[in-house]
Design a protein around this motif. Structure first.
Motif, short mmCIF file in Angstrom:
data_model
loop_
_atom_site.label_atom_id
_atom_site.label_comp_id
_atom_site.label_asym_id
_atom_site.label_seq_id
_atom_site.Cartn_x
_atom_site.Cartn_y
_atom_site.Cartn_z
N MET A 1 0.84 -1.19 0.00
CA MET A 1 0.00 0.00 0.00
C MET A 1 0.88 1.25 0.00
O MET A 1 1.89 1.29 0.71
N ASP A 2 0.48 2.23 -0.77
CA ASP A 2 1.20 3.50 -0.81
C ASP A 2 1.26 4.12 0.59
O ASP A 2 0.28 4.10 1.34
N ARG A 3 2.44 4.65 0.94
CA ARG A 3 2.65 5.18 2.29
C ARG A 3 1.68 6.31 2.62
O ARG A 3 1.16 6.40 3.74
N HIS A 4 1.41 7.17 1.66
CA HIS A 4 0.49 8.29 1.89
C HIS A 4 -0.93 7.79 2.13
O HIS A 4 -1.62 8.26 3.04
N VAL A 5 -1.34 6.81 1.34
CA VAL A 5 -2.68 6.23 1.51
C VAL A 5 -2.80 5.56 2.88
O VAL A 5 -3.81 5.71 3.57
N LEU A 6 -1.75 4.82 3.26
CA LEU A 6 -1.77 4.16 4.57
C LEU A 6 -1.90 5.18 5.69
O LEU A 6 -2.67 4.99 6.64
N HIS A 7 -1.16 6.28 5.59
CA HIS A 7 -1.23 7.34 6.61
C HIS A 7 -2.65 7.90 6.69
O HIS A 7 -3.19 8.09 7.79
N GLU A 8 -3.27 8.17 5.54
CA GLU A 8 -4.63 8.71 5.53
C GLU A 8 -5.63 7.72 6.11
O GLU A 8 -6.55 8.10 6.85
N ASN A 9 -5.47 6.45 5.75
CA ASN A 9 -6.36 5.42 6.29
C ASN A 9 -6.26 5.34 7.81
O ASN A 9 -7.28 5.24 8.51
N CYS A 10 -5.04 5.35 8.32
CA CYS A 10 -4.84 5.27 9.76
C CYS A 10 -5.45 6.49 10.47
O CYS A 10 -6.07 6.37 11.53
N ALA A 11 -5.28 7.67 9.88
CA ALA A 11 -5.84 8.88 10.47
C ALA A 11 -7.36 8.81 10.52
O ALA A 11 -7.99 9.20 11.51
N ALA A 12 -7.97 8.29 9.45
CA ALA A 12 -9.43 8.16 9.40
C ALA A 12 -9.92 7.16 10.45
O ALA A 12 -10.94 7.38 11.11
N LEU A 13 -9.19 6.06 10.60
CA LEU A 13 -9.56 5.04 11.58
C LEU A 13 -9.44 5.60 13.00
O LEU A 13 -10.32 5.36 13.85
N ARG A 14 -8.37 6.34 13.26
CA ARG A 14 -8.21 6.94 14.59
C ARG A 14 -9.36 7.90 14.89
O ARG A 14 -9.90 7.93 16.01
N ALA A 15 -9.75 8.68 13.90
CA ALA A 15 -10.85 9.63 14.11
C ALA A 15 -12.16 8.90 14.37
O ALA A 15 -12.95 9.30 15.23
N GLU A 16 -12.39 7.81 13.63
CA GLU A 16 -13.63 7.04 13.82
C GLU A 16 -13.69 6.45 15.22
O GLU A 16 -14.73 6.54 15.90
N VAL A 17 -12.60 5.84 15.66
CA VAL A 17 -12.59 5.24 17.00
C VAL A 17 -12.68 6.31 18.07
O VAL A 17 -13.40 6.15 19.07
N GLY A 18 -12.00 7.43 17.86
CA GLY A 18 -12.06 8.52 18.83
C GLY A 18 -13.47 9.06 19.00
O GLY A 18 -13.91 9.32 20.13
N ALA A 19 -14.19 9.21 17.89
CA ALA A 19 -15.58 9.70 17.96
C ALA A 19 -16.48 8.67 18.65
O ALA A 19 -17.34 9.03 19.47
N LEU A 20 -16.28 7.38 18.33
CA LEU A 20 -17.10 6.34 18.95
C LEU A 20 -16.90 6.29 20.45
O LEU A 20 -17.88 6.28 21.22
N THR A 21 -15.66 6.27 20.91
CA THR A 21 -15.41 6.19 22.35
C THR A 21 -15.89 7.45 23.07
O THR A 21 -16.42 7.38 24.18
N ALA A 22 -15.71 8.61 22.43
CA ALA A 22 -16.18 9.86 23.04
C ALA A 22 -17.69 9.85 23.21
O ALA A 22 -18.23 10.27 24.25
N ASN A 23 -18.41 9.34 22.22
CA ASN A 23 -19.87 9.27 22.30
C ASN A 23 -20.32 8.31 23.40
O ASN A 23 -21.28 8.61 24.13
N TRP A 24 -19.66 7.19 23.49
CA TRP A 24 -20.01 6.22 24.53
C TRP A 24 -19.74 6.80 25.93
O TRP A 24 -20.55 6.62 26.85
N ARG A 25 -18.64 7.50 26.09
CA ARG A 25 -18.33 8.11 27.39
C ARG A 25 -19.34 9.20 27.72
O ARG A 25 -19.82 9.30 28.85
N ALA A 26 -19.66 10.03 26.72
CA ALA A 26 -20.60 11.13 26.96
C ALA A 26 -21.98 10.61 27.36
O ALA A 26 -22.69 11.25 28.14
N ALA A 27 -22.34 9.44 26.83
CA ALA A 27 -23.64 8.84 27.15
C ALA A 27 -23.59 8.04 28.45
O ALA A 27 -24.61 7.45 28.85
N GLY A 28 -22.42 8.01 29.10
CA GLY A 28 -22.30 7.27 30.35
C GLY A 28 -22.29 5.76 30.17
O GLY A 28 -22.57 5.02 31.12
#
Length: 372
Positions: A1-28
């Motif tokens: 996989m192209d290094r730039h594409v891999l970097h973008e994919n990882c950033a998108a995955l981190r953002a998705e997981v970050g939003a999911l965990t933040a929502n779960w915490r906010a909802a208690g």
């Protein structure tokens, strides 16, 4: 996989997981905690990850996977651990049992088990440690005897996390008496709800129950539930342990404590802890690089046994030092089982045992270096 594409994919995955965990915490729906990958069990959270394609990420699509890279999977696991998320329901199956079956299992076993792990319909526990064996994984007494159509399993496992929740167990058993204890071992997948399986809770000093004793009394195992080749269990389990030892959980189990430390020194200008916390952050950067190198080795089709042992050895020391550093603040003077520090402190004796003691790891590193 192209290094730039891999970097973008990882950033998108981190953002998705970050939003999911933040929502779960906010909802208690959960509170971040140390050692969450082992102690914080929530089927609902794991199934939400599964619905997003975040379990079995690296496996072929025909077996329920996402055909992503191990580097992308590392991005997801790092974010889950940093968030102290309740991931114990799927962690063992996703981390090591699935990859072991993918590498060594028959097609029938792959088709049966891998999609169920990826959807969290199958929850695994590890039947490795045994009473009186200490850290000697090869001192296995649990035995599987060949019978018509499969095997009969009899024995006793201990320190089996979440066996009381598990639908399946990975079991290392002796299938042949041999001159050397490392010989004659085989790996099996065992149903936890069949006749002859009994689970007894082990409650820790904090009153928590995730450990168990598991006994197998003439438990029938169908022939296709053998993982890999008969008698090749030791070679396979050493390889499998590279999945267990080489993950970010060997570095980030106590991350909530490190986050508190960083907040503390930020709020207390001129604190003598600045230098200490700075060195811990620098060590974490190195350890994360080692995690990435292990992930890249897996993507290259290797079994990075030595690299994983090095990571776990250094990671254990790092996590203990993080906990010790917090003792120098008021946050660590009166620990409770509800605080991040208290949870990490209670878990810390296990850091240097689970997945292999320091002596075992150093032996692996030395032997691998000698072969190089």
């Amino acid at each position: 996989m192209d290094r730039h594409v891999l970097h973008e994919n990882c950033a998108a995955l981190r953002a998705e997981v970050g939003a999911l965990t933040a929502n779960w915490r906010a909802a208690g729906r959960y509170a971040p905690r140390s050692d969450a990958w082992l102690r914080s069990f929530d089927l609902g959270f794991s199934r939400e990850l599964a619905a997003r394609g975040l379990i079995g990420m690296t496996w072929p699509k025909e077996f329920g996977g996402g055909e992503r890279s191990n580097v992308e999977r590392l991005a997801v696991t790092e974010e889950l651990l940093r968030a102290g998320a309740p991931v114990a329901a799927h962690w063992i199956g996703d981390r090591q049992i699935g990859p072991a079956i993918l590498r060594h299992g028959s097609r029938e076993l792959r088709e049966e088990i891998l999609p169920r792990i990826a959807s969290v319909d199958a929850v695994f526990c590890l039947g490795m440690s045994e009473p009186e064996a200490g850290s000697d994984l090869a001192a296995v007494r649990t035995a599987a005897t060949a019978v018509d159509g499969g095997w009969r399993l009899t024995g006793h496992k201990i320190w089996t996390s979440h066996a009381h929740h598990a639908t399946h167990a990975y079991v290392l058993a002796r299938t042949e008496r041999a001159e050397r204890k490392h010989q004659g071992l085989s790996e099996f997948v065992v149903d936890m709800n069949v006749e002859g399986v009994s689970v007894t809770p082990i409650v820790d000093l904090a009153g928590e129950h995730h450990f168990n004793e598991v006994r197998f009394d003439e438990v029938f195992i169908p022939a296709h539930r053998l993982i890999g080749r008969l008698g090749n269990g030791w070679r396979q389990v050493v390889e499998q342990l590279s999945f267990e030892r080489g993950g970010a959980e060997r570095v980030l189990s106590s991350y909530p404590v490190l986050a508190q430390l960083i907040s503390y020194v930020t709020e207390h200008a001129g604190s003598e802890l600045h230098t200490l916390v700075g060195s811990l952050v620098a060590r974490l950067a190195v350890l994360r690089r080692l995690c990435r190198e292990v992930a890249q080795a897996l993507d290259d089709g290797q079994a990075p046994v030595r690299q994983a042992a090095v990571l776990k050895y250094l990671g254990n020391a790092f996590e203990r030092d993080v906990i010790e550093a917090l003792r120098h603040t008021e946050l660590g003077r009166e620990p409770s089982s509800e605080s991040a520090f208290g949870q990490a402190l209670l878990a810390s004796p296990g850091f240097g045992l689970r997945g292999g003691s320091a002596e075992v790891l150093l032996s692996i590193i030395a032997k691998q270096e000698a072969r190089a």
